[in-house]
Motif scaffolding. Structure first.
Motif, PDB file in Angstrom:
ATOM      1  N   HIS A  44      11.987  -6.882  10.485  1.00 44.78           N
ATOM      2  CA  HIS A  44      11.056  -6.571   9.407  1.00 44.78           C
ATOM      3  C   HIS A  44      10.484  -7.871   8.840  1.00 44.78           C
ATOM      4  O   HIS A  44      11.087  -8.935   8.934  1.00 44.78           O
ATOM      5  CB  HIS A  44      11.773  -5.787   8.299  1.00 44.78           C
ATOM      6  CG  HIS A  44      12.524  -4.583   8.808  1.00 44.78           C
ATOM      7  ND1 HIS A  44      11.995  -3.704   9.724  1.00 44.78           N
ATOM      8  CD2 HIS A  44      13.774  -4.109   8.516  1.00 44.78           C
ATOM      9  CE1 HIS A  44      12.871  -2.754   9.987  1.00 44.78           C
ATOM     10  NE2 HIS A  44      13.970  -2.987   9.265  1.00 44.78           N
ATOM     11  N   CYS A  58       5.794  -7.836  -0.836  1.00 40.61           N
ATOM     12  CA  CYS A  58       5.377  -6.917   0.224  1.00 40.61           C
ATOM     13  C   CYS A  58       6.479  -6.822   1.276  1.00 40.61           C
ATOM     14  O   CYS A  58       7.242  -7.781   1.498  1.00 40.61           O
ATOM     15  CB  CYS A  58       4.096  -7.395   0.906  1.00 40.61           C
ATOM     16  SG  CYS A  58       2.696  -7.558  -0.201  1.00 40.61           S
ATOM     17  N   MET A  60       6.832  -5.190   5.395  1.00 40.08           N
ATOM     18  CA  MET A  60       6.217  -4.510   6.540  1.00 40.08           C
ATOM     19  C   MET A  60       7.298  -4.327   7.586  1.00 40.08           C
ATOM     20  O   MET A  60       7.864  -5.299   8.100  1.00 40.08           O
ATOM     21  CB  MET A  60       5.051  -5.317   7.117  1.00 40.08           C
ATOM     22  CG  MET A  60       4.279  -4.574   8.188  1.00 40.08           C
ATOM     23  SD  MET A  60       2.768  -5.454   8.682  1.00 40.08           S
ATOM     24  CE  MET A  60       1.972  -4.198   9.672  1.00 40.08           C
ATOM     25  N   GLN A  64       5.662  -0.802  12.177  1.00 35.82           N
ATOM     26  CA  GLN A  64       4.247  -0.928  11.841  1.00 35.82           C
ATOM     27  C   GLN A  64       3.601  -2.175  12.457  1.00 35.82           C
ATOM     28  O   GLN A  64       2.376  -2.308  12.451  1.00 35.82           O
ATOM     29  CB  GLN A  64       4.090  -0.980  10.303  1.00 35.82           C
ATOM     30  CG  GLN A  64       4.727   0.181   9.556  1.00 35.82           C
ATOM     31  CD  GLN A  64       4.113   1.520   9.935  1.00 35.82           C
ATOM     32  OE1 GLN A  64       2.928   1.593  10.225  1.00 35.82           O
ATOM     33  NE2 GLN A  64       4.932   2.573   9.948  1.00 35.82           N
ATOM     34  N   GLN A  65       4.410  -3.098  12.991  1.00 36.50           N
ATOM     35  CA  GLN A  65       3.880  -4.369  13.489  1.00 36.50           C
ATOM     36  C   GLN A  65       3.302  -4.270  14.902  1.00 36.50           C
ATOM     37  O   GLN A  65       2.555  -5.150  15.341  1.00 36.50           O
ATOM     38  CB  GLN A  65       4.985  -5.441  13.486  1.00 36.50           C
ATOM     39  CG  GLN A  65       5.605  -5.687  12.131  1.00 36.50           C
ATOM     40  CD  GLN A  65       6.891  -6.493  12.238  1.00 36.50           C
ATOM     41  OE1 GLN A  65       7.187  -7.070  13.282  1.00 36.50           O
ATOM     42  NE2 GLN A  65       7.672  -6.516  11.161  1.00 36.50           N
ATOM     43  N   VAL A  80      -4.447  -5.821   3.599  1.00 36.05           N
ATOM     44  CA  VAL A  80      -3.399  -4.885   4.002  1.00 36.05           C
ATOM     45  C   VAL A  80      -3.747  -3.486   3.511  1.00 36.05           C
ATOM     46  O   VAL A  80      -4.363  -3.300   2.448  1.00 36.05           O
ATOM     47  CB  VAL A  80      -2.022  -5.321   3.474  1.00 36.05           C
ATOM     48  CG1 VAL A  80      -1.652  -6.696   4.011  1.00 36.05           C
ATOM     49  CG2 VAL A  80      -1.970  -5.299   1.954  1.00 36.05           C
ATOM     50  N   ALA A  82      -1.565  -0.377   2.295  1.00 35.27           N
ATOM     51  CA  ALA A  82      -0.172  -0.294   1.864  1.00 35.27           C
ATOM     52  C   ALA A  82       0.029   0.856   0.871  1.00 35.27           C
ATOM     53  O   ALA A  82      -0.908   1.343   0.221  1.00 35.27           O
ATOM     54  CB  ALA A  82       0.253  -1.608   1.224  1.00 35.27           C
ATOM     55  N   VAL A  97       3.638  -2.235   3.483  1.00 34.25           N
ATOM     56  CA  VAL A  97       2.427  -2.436   4.287  1.00 34.25           C
ATOM     57  C   VAL A  97       2.479  -1.571   5.536  1.00 34.25           C
ATOM     58  O   VAL A  97       3.464  -1.570   6.282  1.00 34.25           O
ATOM     59  CB  VAL A  97       2.268  -3.925   4.663  1.00 34.25           C
ATOM     60  CG1 VAL A  97       1.021  -4.120   5.519  1.00 34.25           C
ATOM     61  CG2 VAL A  97       2.188  -4.780   3.415  1.00 34.25           C
ATOM     62  N   GLU A  98       1.384  -0.814   5.755  1.00 29.99           N
ATOM     63  CA  GLU A  98       1.257   0.014   6.946  1.00 29.99           C
ATOM     64  C   GLU A  98       0.354  -0.645   8.007  1.00 29.99           C
ATOM     65  O   GLU A  98       0.530  -0.418   9.203  1.00 29.99           O
ATOM     66  CB  GLU A  98       0.689   1.376   6.559  1.00 29.99           C
ATOM     67  CG  GLU A  98       1.609   2.150   5.599  1.00 29.99           C
ATOM     68  CD  GLU A  98       0.964   3.442   5.131  1.00 29.99           C
ATOM     69  OE1 GLU A  98      -0.261   3.608   5.363  1.00 29.99           O
ATOM     70  OE2 GLU A  98       1.665   4.262   4.527  1.00 29.99           O
TER      71      GLU A  98
END
Length: 447
Positions: A44, A58, A60, A64-65, A80, A82, A97-98
């Motif tokens: 993450h 934040c 992420m 999502q990466q 971002v 989010a 964060v998406e």
């Protein structure tokens, strides 16, 4: 305190705040600078987004990466998508964060790399598809802004290097929303007209955003489709655009593009002068060789002329006649000489003459032999007497008779010539005129 008022625990309050934030904001887009970025072993990402007045935490998550084409770092400007949330254990307000994309220049660079990789995979950058630049173009086309510095630089260079080549200008916008359409349309127009042998696509320097029209896919494909060779002279030497990679030749500046489009008139004229000198020299050599060949053929023709052949044959006939006369006289003289010689030999070998001659020779040699024997005997007697006298004079015995003696070491038989040759108690043998004496050395007295 009113007992009817609700009392929240910390956990309840944080949970309620998290629900309210998620319900009110739904998904938001936030732009900011990345700071305090960390990526622990879980995969993450944790970081902060900040601007000049504030910052927000934040997170992420790894899942999502996977859709991202880059990894952010501290100092990157990003946008971002989010969810506004709250991390309950600590009560920290944060964004989950998406999606993330680079903002400003970073986004442009990401788009640049994506298009570059796409066109590279299609083979638009391959050297095998690039066209050669004509050495002296019939006419040059320039696609650029009619009011920019680039057109001035290009025309100045073309005028200086090769002013005889005419130039056609296709004015376009090189910046802004319409630039990509105008540039691609100008490329298609130039190919449709077919009035130029080479095209220069150029503009002056600027930021990545200023040069972006030359990174558009429609421009790249228009360059690739051009049947006329395209020289790209965009920006400064450090600037690279998609157009540079697709073009048949990339020049670092508009001025350099103009230099690649035409040769130097001075060098070209110098080359013509050099070739003229070489041609003249070759012609002179050819003329010399042909003149020599003509002279040789003329002499050969003269030698083959019938009158010349008759003259040579007549001279040859005279020469053979003289040789025949000389040979006849020589043969007759030799025969006469041989006859005289044989007659003389015949007379010399008659038996009577030879017997008389041999008798005279025998008497002569008999007398010479008798005289020689007498002289030899007398000479030998004289020589014997002299040798005897000489031997007696040098004989050791004669020396001994005069009172001298010969001393030798008895052990080695060596003759003693000096007192230094012996030592005390040596046995010496002394030979006298008559008899020998053996003595023992008692004392040595040197001179």
């Amino acid at each position: 305190m009113n007992s009817s008022e609700s009392i929240y625990s910390v956990s309840q309050l944080n949970r309620e705040a998290k629900r309210l934030l998620a319900t009110h904001f739904m998904t938001v887009r936030v732009e900011g600078e990345v700071s305090n970025f960390s990526a622990p072993s879980s995969g993450h990402w944790y970081f902060s987004l900040k601007d000049a007045q504030a910052q927000i935490r934040c997170a992420m998550f790894r899942g999502q990466q996977q859709r991202l084409g880059f990894k952010p770092g501290n100092g990157d400007l990003v946008v971002v998508n989010a969810q506004v949330s709250l991390y309950e254990p600590r009560g920290d307000y944060q964004l989950v964060v998406e999606h993330m994309e680079q903002a400003g220049d970073g986004a442009l660079r990401l788009a640049f790399e994506r298009l570059k990789n796409k066109l590279l995979a299609e083979g638009l950058f391959d050297d095998s598809r690039k066209q050669g630049i004509p050495p002296i173009p019939r006419q040059i086309g320039v696609i650029t802004s009619a009011s920019g510095a680039a057109i001035h630089d290009i025309l100045t260079v073309l005028q200086r290097r090769f002013p005889a080549v005419p130039v056609v200008i296709y004015p376009v916008a090189v910046q802004g929303d319409s630039a990509k359409s105008e540039i691609s349309a100008a490329l298609e127009l130039a190919n449709r007209r077919g009035e130029t042998d080479v095209l220069i696509l150029a503009r002056g320097g600027g930021s990545l955003e200023d040069l972006w029209a030359f990174n558009e896919e429609v421009v790249a494909r228009a360059i690739a489709a051009s049947r006329i060779p395209v020289i790209a002279g965009i920006g400064h030497e450090v600037d690279f655009t998609i157009a540079d990679f697709v073009a048949d030749l990339r020049a670092p500046t508009p001025s350099a593009a103009a230099e690649h489009a035409v040769p130097s008139q001075t060098e070209w004229l110098g080359g013509f002068k050099f070739m003229e000198n070489r041609l003249l020299e070759k012609l002179r050599r050819q003329l010399t060789q042909q003149q020599q060949r003509l002279d040789w053929l003329n002499k050969s023709l003269q030698l083959q002329h019938p009158g010349e052949k008759l003259q040579r044959n007549a001279q040859r006939l005279d020469e053979l006649e003289l040789r025949l006369q000389k040979s006849s006289r020589q043969t007759l003289w030799q025969a006469t000489q041989l006859l005289a010689l044989n007659s003389q030999k015949l007379r010399r070998f008659q038996p009577t003459a030879k017997i008389f001659q041999h008798r005279q020779t025998l008497d002569f040699y008999r007398q010479r032999l008798q005289r020689a024997m007498q002289l030899k005997l007398f000479s030998l007697k004289q020589q014997q007497n002299g040798i005897g006298q000489t031997l007696h004079a040098v004989s050791p015995l004669a020396t001994l008779e005069r009172g001298y003696a010969i001393v030798k070491q008895q052990s080695s038989g060596q003759i003693v010539k000096s007192a230094a040759d012996i030592v005390e108690n040596d046995l010496l043998e002394t030979r006298l005129a008559k008899g020998r004496i053996v003595s023992l050395v008692k004392k040595i007295i040197p001179d």
